[in-house]
Scaffold this motif. Structure first.
Motif, PDB file in Angstrom:
ATOM      1  N   ASP A 173      40.671 117.542  -1.496  1.00  0.00           N
ATOM      2  CA  ASP A 173      41.759 116.580  -1.629  1.00  0.00           C
ATOM      3  C   ASP A 173      42.920 117.031  -0.742  1.00  0.00           C
ATOM      4  O   ASP A 173      43.448 118.127  -0.913  1.00  0.00           O
ATOM      5  CB  ASP A 173      42.183 116.547  -3.105  1.00  0.00           C
ATOM      6  CG  ASP A 173      43.251 115.507  -3.369  1.00  0.00           C
ATOM      7  OD1 ASP A 173      43.577 115.308  -4.548  1.00  0.00           O
ATOM      8  OD2 ASP A 173      43.754 114.895  -2.403  1.00  0.00           O
ATOM      9  N   LYS A 189      27.721  84.835  -7.185  1.00  0.00           N
ATOM     10  CA  LYS A 189      27.695  86.296  -7.149  1.00  0.00           C
ATOM     11  C   LYS A 189      27.401  86.751  -5.717  1.00  0.00           C
ATOM     12  O   LYS A 189      26.543  86.213  -5.040  1.00  0.00           O
ATOM     13  CB  LYS A 189      26.596  86.804  -8.088  1.00  0.00           C
ATOM     14  CG  LYS A 189      26.524  88.332  -8.160  1.00  0.00           C
ATOM     15  CD  LYS A 189      25.661  88.752  -9.332  1.00  0.00           C
ATOM     16  CE  LYS A 189      24.962  90.069  -9.150  1.00  0.00           C
ATOM     17  NZ  LYS A 189      25.742  91.240  -8.930  1.00  0.00           N
ATOM     18  N   TYR A 240      39.602  98.573   0.105  1.00  0.00           N
ATOM     19  CA  TYR A 240      40.565  98.095  -0.886  1.00  0.00           C
ATOM     20  C   TYR A 240      40.807  99.250  -1.847  1.00  0.00           C
ATOM     21  O   TYR A 240      40.203 100.304  -1.728  1.00  0.00           O
ATOM     22  CB  TYR A 240      40.010  96.880  -1.654  1.00  0.00           C
ATOM     23  CG  TYR A 240      38.696  97.213  -2.291  1.00  0.00           C
ATOM     24  CD1 TYR A 240      37.495  96.988  -1.619  1.00  0.00           C
ATOM     25  CD2 TYR A 240      38.633  97.826  -3.534  1.00  0.00           C
ATOM     26  CE1 TYR A 240      36.291  97.358  -2.175  1.00  0.00           C
ATOM     27  CE2 TYR A 240      37.432  98.202  -4.093  1.00  0.00           C
ATOM     28  CZ  TYR A 240      36.268  97.956  -3.405  1.00  0.00           C
ATOM     29  OH  TYR A 240      35.074  98.332  -3.948  1.00  0.00           O
ATOM     30  N   LYS A 271      42.063 102.474  -3.710  1.00  0.00           N
ATOM     31  CA  LYS A 271      42.722 103.691  -3.268  1.00  0.00           C
ATOM     32  C   LYS A 271      41.955 104.410  -2.170  1.00  0.00           C
ATOM     33  O   LYS A 271      42.156 105.586  -1.943  1.00  0.00           O
ATOM     34  CB  LYS A 271      42.926 104.619  -4.459  1.00  0.00           C
ATOM     35  CG  LYS A 271      41.672 104.783  -5.308  1.00  0.00           C
ATOM     36  CD  LYS A 271      41.983 105.546  -6.590  1.00  0.00           C
ATOM     37  CE  LYS A 271      40.881 105.379  -7.614  1.00  0.00           C
ATOM     38  NZ  LYS A 271      39.735 106.240  -7.405  1.00  0.00           N
ATOM     39  N   GLU A 327      34.693  91.467  -1.315  1.00  0.00           N
ATOM     40  CA  GLU A 327      35.085  91.399  -2.716  1.00  0.00           C
ATOM     41  C   GLU A 327      35.671  92.717  -3.177  1.00  0.00           C
ATOM     42  O   GLU A 327      35.215  93.782  -2.761  1.00  0.00           O
ATOM     43  CB  GLU A 327      33.836  91.121  -3.540  1.00  0.00           C
ATOM     44  CG  GLU A 327      34.080  90.330  -4.788  1.00  0.00           C
ATOM     45  CD  GLU A 327      32.771  89.839  -5.364  1.00  0.00           C
ATOM     46  OE1 GLU A 327      32.532  88.625  -5.327  1.00  0.00           O
ATOM     47  OE2 GLU A 327      32.008  90.693  -5.819  1.00  0.00           O
ATOM     48  N   ILE A 328      36.645  92.633  -4.082  1.00  0.00           N
ATOM     49  CA  ILE A 328      37.174  93.845  -4.695  1.00  0.00           C
ATOM     50  C   ILE A 328      36.114  94.401  -5.625  1.00  0.00           C
ATOM     51  O   ILE A 328      35.522  93.676  -6.395  1.00  0.00           O
ATOM     52  CB  ILE A 328      38.425  93.523  -5.537  1.00  0.00           C
ATOM     53  CG1 ILE A 328      39.461  92.824  -4.677  1.00  0.00           C
ATOM     54  CG2 ILE A 328      39.015  94.777  -6.135  1.00  0.00           C
ATOM     55  CD1 ILE A 328      40.615  92.303  -5.496  1.00  0.00           C
ATOM     56  N   GLY A 329      35.885  95.677  -5.566  1.00  0.00           N
ATOM     57  CA  GLY A 329      34.898  96.278  -6.444  1.00  0.00           C
ATOM     58  C   GLY A 329      33.546  96.452  -5.763  1.00  0.00           C
ATOM     59  O   GLY A 329      32.681  97.160  -6.263  1.00  0.00           O
ATOM     60  N   TRP A 330      33.375  95.851  -4.594  1.00  0.00           N
ATOM     61  CA  TRP A 330      32.110  95.939  -3.847  1.00  0.00           C
ATOM     62  C   TRP A 330      31.928  97.355  -3.320  1.00  0.00           C
ATOM     63  O   TRP A 330      32.726  97.828  -2.552  1.00  0.00           O
ATOM     64  CB  TRP A 330      32.150  94.931  -2.696  1.00  0.00           C
ATOM     65  CG  TRP A 330      30.893  94.755  -1.920  1.00  0.00           C
ATOM     66  CD1 TRP A 330      30.663  95.152  -0.642  1.00  0.00           C
ATOM     67  CD2 TRP A 330      29.696  94.098  -2.351  1.00  0.00           C
ATOM     68  NE1 TRP A 330      29.405  94.792  -0.244  1.00  0.00           N
ATOM     69  CE2 TRP A 330      28.781  94.132  -1.281  1.00  0.00           C
ATOM     70  CE3 TRP A 330      29.312  93.478  -3.542  1.00  0.00           C
ATOM     71  CZ2 TRP A 330      27.509  93.577  -1.352  1.00  0.00           C
ATOM     72  CZ3 TRP A 330      28.042  92.924  -3.609  1.00  0.00           C
ATOM     73  CH2 TRP A 330      27.153  92.990  -2.535  1.00  0.00           C
ATOM     74  N   ALA A 357      32.138 100.187  -4.874  1.00  0.00           N
ATOM     75  CA  ALA A 357      33.104 101.168  -5.363  1.00  0.00           C
ATOM     76  C   ALA A 357      32.384 102.362  -5.977  1.00  0.00           C
ATOM     77  O   ALA A 357      31.462 102.213  -6.744  1.00  0.00           O
ATOM     78  CB  ALA A 357      34.011 100.531  -6.402  1.00  0.00           C
ATOM     79  N   GLU A 358      32.836 103.531  -5.656  1.00  0.00           N
ATOM     80  CA  GLU A 358      32.363 104.775  -6.273  1.00  0.00           C
ATOM     81  C   GLU A 358      30.847 104.875  -6.363  1.00  0.00           C
ATOM     82  O   GLU A 358      30.295 105.201  -7.402  1.00  0.00           O
ATOM     83  CB  GLU A 358      32.920 104.929  -7.686  1.00  0.00           C
ATOM     84  CG  GLU A 358      34.345 105.398  -7.724  1.00  0.00           C
ATOM     85  CD  GLU A 358      35.261 104.292  -8.165  1.00  0.00           C
ATOM     86  OE1 GLU A 358      36.392 104.261  -7.687  1.00  0.00           O
ATOM     87  OE2 GLU A 358      34.828 103.452  -8.965  1.00  0.00           O
ATOM     88  N   VAL A 359      30.176 104.564  -5.275  1.00  0.00           N
ATOM     89  CA  VAL A 359      28.729 104.714  -5.329  1.00  0.00           C
ATOM     90  C   VAL A 359      28.364 106.097  -4.837  1.00  0.00           C
ATOM     91  O   VAL A 359      29.140 106.757  -4.160  1.00  0.00           O
ATOM     92  CB  VAL A 359      28.022 103.664  -4.454  1.00  0.00           C
ATOM     93  CG1 VAL A 359      28.152 102.304  -5.088  1.00  0.00           C
ATOM     94  CG2 VAL A 359      28.569 103.657  -3.059  1.00  0.00           C
ATOM     95  N   ASP A 416      48.255  95.199  -2.563  1.00  0.00           N
ATOM     96  CA  ASP A 416      47.751  94.851  -3.896  1.00  0.00           C
ATOM     97  C   ASP A 416      48.403  93.587  -4.415  1.00  0.00           C
ATOM     98  O   ASP A 416      47.741  92.688  -4.927  1.00  0.00           O
ATOM     99  CB  ASP A 416      48.047  95.988  -4.882  1.00  0.00           C
ATOM    100  CG  ASP A 416      46.953  97.032  -4.897  1.00  0.00           C
ATOM    101  OD1 ASP A 416      47.216  98.135  -5.381  1.00  0.00           O
ATOM    102  OD2 ASP A 416      45.847  96.722  -4.438  1.00  0.00           O
ATOM    103  N   VAL A 430      31.920  98.137 -11.193  1.00  0.00           N
ATOM    104  CA  VAL A 430      31.802  96.683 -11.189  1.00  0.00           C
ATOM    105  C   VAL A 430      30.363  96.239 -10.932  1.00  0.00           C
ATOM    106  O   VAL A 430      29.846  95.343 -11.594  1.00  0.00           O
ATOM    107  CB  VAL A 430      32.746  96.083 -10.129  1.00  0.00           C
ATOM    108  CG1 VAL A 430      32.627  94.588 -10.093  1.00  0.00           C
ATOM    109  CG2 VAL A 430      34.173  96.471 -10.425  1.00  0.00           C
ATOM    110  N   ASP A 431      29.694  96.875  -9.966  1.00  0.00           N
ATOM    111  CA  ASP A 431      28.337  96.434  -9.625  1.00  0.00           C
ATOM    112  C   ASP A 431      27.263  97.089 -10.467  1.00  0.00           C
ATOM    113  O   ASP A 431      26.313  96.458 -10.891  1.00  0.00           O
ATOM    114  CB  ASP A 431      28.022  96.798  -8.167  1.00  0.00           C
ATOM    115  CG  ASP A 431      28.800  95.934  -7.224  1.00  0.00           C
ATOM    116  OD1 ASP A 431      29.231  96.453  -6.189  1.00  0.00           O
ATOM    117  OD2 ASP A 431      28.977  94.754  -7.543  1.00  0.00           O
ATOM    118  N   TYR A 467      39.567  97.584 -11.518  1.00  0.00           N
ATOM    119  CA  TYR A 467      40.135  96.893 -10.362  1.00  0.00           C
ATOM    120  C   TYR A 467      40.809  95.593 -10.770  1.00  0.00           C
ATOM    121  O   TYR A 467      41.129  94.765  -9.936  1.00  0.00           O
ATOM    122  CB  TYR A 467      39.042  96.608  -9.327  1.00  0.00           C
ATOM    123  CG  TYR A 467      38.595  97.874  -8.656  1.00  0.00           C
ATOM    124  CD1 TYR A 467      37.444  98.522  -9.048  1.00  0.00           C
ATOM    125  CD2 TYR A 467      39.364  98.437  -7.648  1.00  0.00           C
ATOM    126  CE1 TYR A 467      37.059  99.696  -8.456  1.00  0.00           C
ATOM    127  CE2 TYR A 467      38.978  99.613  -7.043  1.00  0.00           C
ATOM    128  CZ  TYR A 467      37.833 100.238  -7.454  1.00  0.00           C
ATOM    129  OH  TYR A 467      37.453 101.400  -6.865  1.00  0.00           O
TER     130      TYR A 467
END
Lengths: 422, 301
Positions: free
Chosen positions: A69, A188, A198, A200, A252-255, A257-259, A395, B139-140, B160
């Motif tokens: 970080d 969807k 998008y 952070k 899309e927001i969330g697409w 994310a954190e994968v 945002d 989300v997914d 989100y």
């Protein structure tokens, strides 16, 4: 004691002393502490750099302290500066340099370059040098740099009847391609036409800068006293970003994310195009080497440009081994070391000499181009605060709390307050 | 006193010596407490009136620090978010903990296993818990959205979403801190002697009467403790937010301690951080006093 015992005890004492002295000489090493955020995709490159340096300088040992970080790195540096025992060398994101320099926490490097007969302007790309210069003095030596680009999937292009050799060149093309490449089923999102950062994510702020600059806008005025990102160019840039999400729904927001690494939508064909930094190339190499993709300069509206990010090496004030630390810097910016480092982490070198290596021209021509055309955020100590204000404005516009104009106006107003402090 | 006054006075030197030895024993702990706790608190009060960037000596600016802070909308938003979080966290946690304690207070075989299971989240690392719940809320591919889709309900954007981000974090924190309060309620419940319940039943009380008229009032001191403790915890929520949303979409999840961290360590504005810390201190202090007043007389039941 008889003379024989005396003789032997004297001899053995002498031998022991000699062994100790010789051993001392062998261990007469200097250890310098190198604190970095060169982790993850840059870890191998950093390890090799340190190993090569230690091989070339057997009496110098480098103790590395790594923090994933960049803010953890920043925090530790601050506390150690206050505690009076800072590391000898630090490598962190370039936007910290003006902050540390403003508070007199860094050692200016101009003198070292002069004494070594090196001209920093000749060695480094100008845009990287600017990021490390504050008030006319050079405070950091750029180690490598990275630029952002549009990565696109050539197979998907072919499928949808688009020419895989012709990526979008301007905003209209980008929108058109993205709409054609997006697949939705019952509302969807199945495949995103273009994936934009998008939330952070680190690249999130940079995408706004790309859009702003390529639309002819500017962040601040000449003397960094006023924010100018809420001009018409800035509002158009933000609105384009917001529309891609909300109006045209090509992302899309969330697409994604954190994968887990290797499951990023672009790597598994769920995004046809994406805005990404050079680090993505390392992940593609490791997790999806068969992906048929190509990087392209991110489409601009009025001109092609994008943000360039660098991680310089800088020297905190108050360290004991300045001369030895400088040796490491000199090594790291030598053609061989600089080229090797950049190659190992799929980034761009910081020196023009290293940049001439054919490897970069072949594999990262887009990034080299970006480096040549790129712009760097102007060095101001309040950069983190202003970045947060811009992110907040993005945002507010994205979630429909305010219009792009309102959001940017508010951010600009607050940014002016921040700039006024410096 | 069993000893006469005369004898007490004779014992004085010995008592004095005992006291001196006692102080000597606690001196190391007292010194470290002063250095690492009380001194920083005093320093914070001082720094709240200065402009301090940690790399240069603090500059005195007096009350200006506070007035500037009170004019900052993000500060008020963080207070608002902290309040919303507390209003969800405190009643939610106390109600669930009490419910669990009541259920697990019975002498069924294997009840200890359940007590352990419910307590386990309390001792896990908040960082690990935050990361795991981020996957749950994904989300997914998160399991919560997966379950919603299977139940033919619309999936949500959780962390989100401006409306759902703070409640999502609240739910996670309740889950995590439930165990501790449950144990305390259990201890409180087990201190109530069975004879009281028997006597009440003989007098014709039903289950509801027993609960509302006897259990709850007798739990007042325990509830007071859990309430004050939960209040202090909820006003200091930070780690979950730092990891899961970094202040969340459009400042919808930033809390006061998060703002303290961001201002002090990221913007290098230690003075601002100190001012916020002082304000937080007085807020918690006042609320705790109010709680104690409200629950006055609880111990006399």
């Amino acid at each position: 004691m008889n003379s024989k015992v005396k003789k032997w005890s004297g001899l053995s004492l002498l031998t022991t002393m000699m062994i100790v002295v010789i051993a001392q000489m062998g261990f007469a090493q200097t250890t310098i502490v190198f604190q970095t955020s060169l982790m993850g995709s840059k870890e191998e490159a950093r390890n090799e750099l340190i190993k090569d340096f230690e091989k070339a300088h057997p009496n110098i040992k480098i103790e590395h302290r790594g923090y994933h970080d960049i803010y953890k790195n920043h925090e530790k540096l601050l506390t150690s500066m206050v505690g009076g025992n800072p590391p000898d060398l630090v490598s962190n994101h370039d936007h910290f340099v003006p902050t540390y320099a403003y508070y007199n926490g860094l050692e200016p490097l101009d003198m070292y370059f002069e004494l070594a007969g090196l001209d920093s302007k000749e060695i480094f790309y100008q845009v990287l040098l600017d990021a490390c210069t504050y008030n006319g003095k050079l405070y950091g030596a750029p180690l490598f740099s990275t630029a952002d680009a549009l990565l696109y999937n050539r197979d998907i292009f072919k499928e949808e009847g688009l020419d895989p050799a012709k990526p979008p060149k301007n905003w209209d093309d980008l929108l058109d391609y993205a709409q054609r490449l997006t697949i939705r089923k019952d509302g969807k999102l199945i495949r995103a036409g273009v994936e934009l950062p998008y939330g952070k994510e680190e690249t999130r702020n940079r995408v706004f800068l790309t859009l702003l600059w390529s639309n002819g806008g500017k962040l601040f005025n000449e003397d960094l006293s006023r924010a100018t990102f809420n001009t018409e160019e800035g509002i158009e840039a933000l609105q384009f970003y917001v529309d891609l999400f909300n109006k045209y729904k090509v992302c899309e927001i969330g697409w994604g994310a954190e994968v887990k690494h290797g499951q990023e939508p672009f790597l598994i064909g769920k995004s046809a195009m994406e805005y990404a930094g050079a680090f993505e190339l390392v992940f593609i190499n490791n997790y999806a080497p068969e992906l048929n993709f190509k990087p392209a300069v991110f489409p601009g509206r009025k001109k092609q440009t994008g943000p360039v990010v660098s991680f310089p090496i800088f020297m905190p004030k108050g360290t004991k081994h300045k001369a030895v630390a400088w040796k490491f810097i000199k090594f790291a910016i030598s053609k061989e070391a600089n080229t090797k480092f950049a190659k190992l982490c799929a980034r761009l070198p910081s020196t023009k000499e290293a940049g001439t290596d054919s490897y970069f021209k072949e594999n990262l021509p887009v990034f080299i181009k970006a480096l040549e055309m790129g712009t760097l955020p102007p060095p101001t100590p309040g950069w983190k605060e202003i970045t947060d204000l811009i992110q907040n404005a993005m945002d507010e516009a994205l979630y429909g709390i305010q219009t792009s104009e309102q959001a940017l106006d508010e951010a600009a107003r607050k940014a002016n307050e921040v700039l006024a402090q410096y | 006193m069993l000893l006469s006054r005369k004898k007490q006075r004779k014992m004085l030197p010995f008592r004095e010596q005992q006291r001196k030895i006692a102080y000597f024993f606690i001196l190391p702990a007292l010194i470290s407490l002063c250095i690492f706790f009380y001194l920083p608190v005093v320093a914070t009060f001082y720094l709240s009136f200065t402009r301090y960037n940690i790399l240069q000596p603090p500059k005195w600016i007096g009350i200006k620090g506070y007035t500037r802070l009170l004019g900052n909308p993000v500060f008020w938003k963080s207070l608002q978010n902290t309040a919303i979080y507390s209003l969800g966290y405190i009643p939610g946690k106390m109600a669930l903990a009490l419910l669990l304690a009541l259920i697990l207070n019975q002498k069924i075989k294997g009840v200890v296993v359940f007590r352990t299971l419910f307590y386990t989240p309390e001792i896990t690392s908040i960082v690990a818990a935050s990361l795991v719940w981020m996957w749950l809320y994904n989300v997914d591919s998160g399991i919560i959205n997966f379950a919603l889709i299977k139940l033919r309900l619309p999936p949500q954007k959780w962390l989100y979403s401006i409306k759902l981000a703070l409640p999502s974090i609240t739910a996670m924190c309740i889950w995590k801190d439930l165990g501790g309060s449950m144990i305390i309620f259990l201890a409180g419940l087990q201190r109530i002697p069975d004879q009281i319940y028997e006597a009440a039943r003989i007098d014709g009380a039903n289950k509801w009467n027993l609960f509302w008229g006897m259990t709850l009032p007798l739990l007042k001191p325990t509830s007071l403790f859990v309430l004050v403790w939960s209040l202090i915890l909820s006003s200091q929520v930070f780690t979950a937010i730092y990891i899961m949303t970094s202040g969340g979409p459009a400042n919808s999840t930033t809390t006061i301690v998060h703002q303290i961290y961001v201002n002090a360590f990221q913007y290098l504005k230690m003075g601002v951080g100190a001012s916020m810390a002082v304000i937080l201190f007085f807020l918690i202090f006042t609320l705790s006093l109010l709680n104690l007043k409200f629950f006055k007389g609880a111990e006399y039941y």
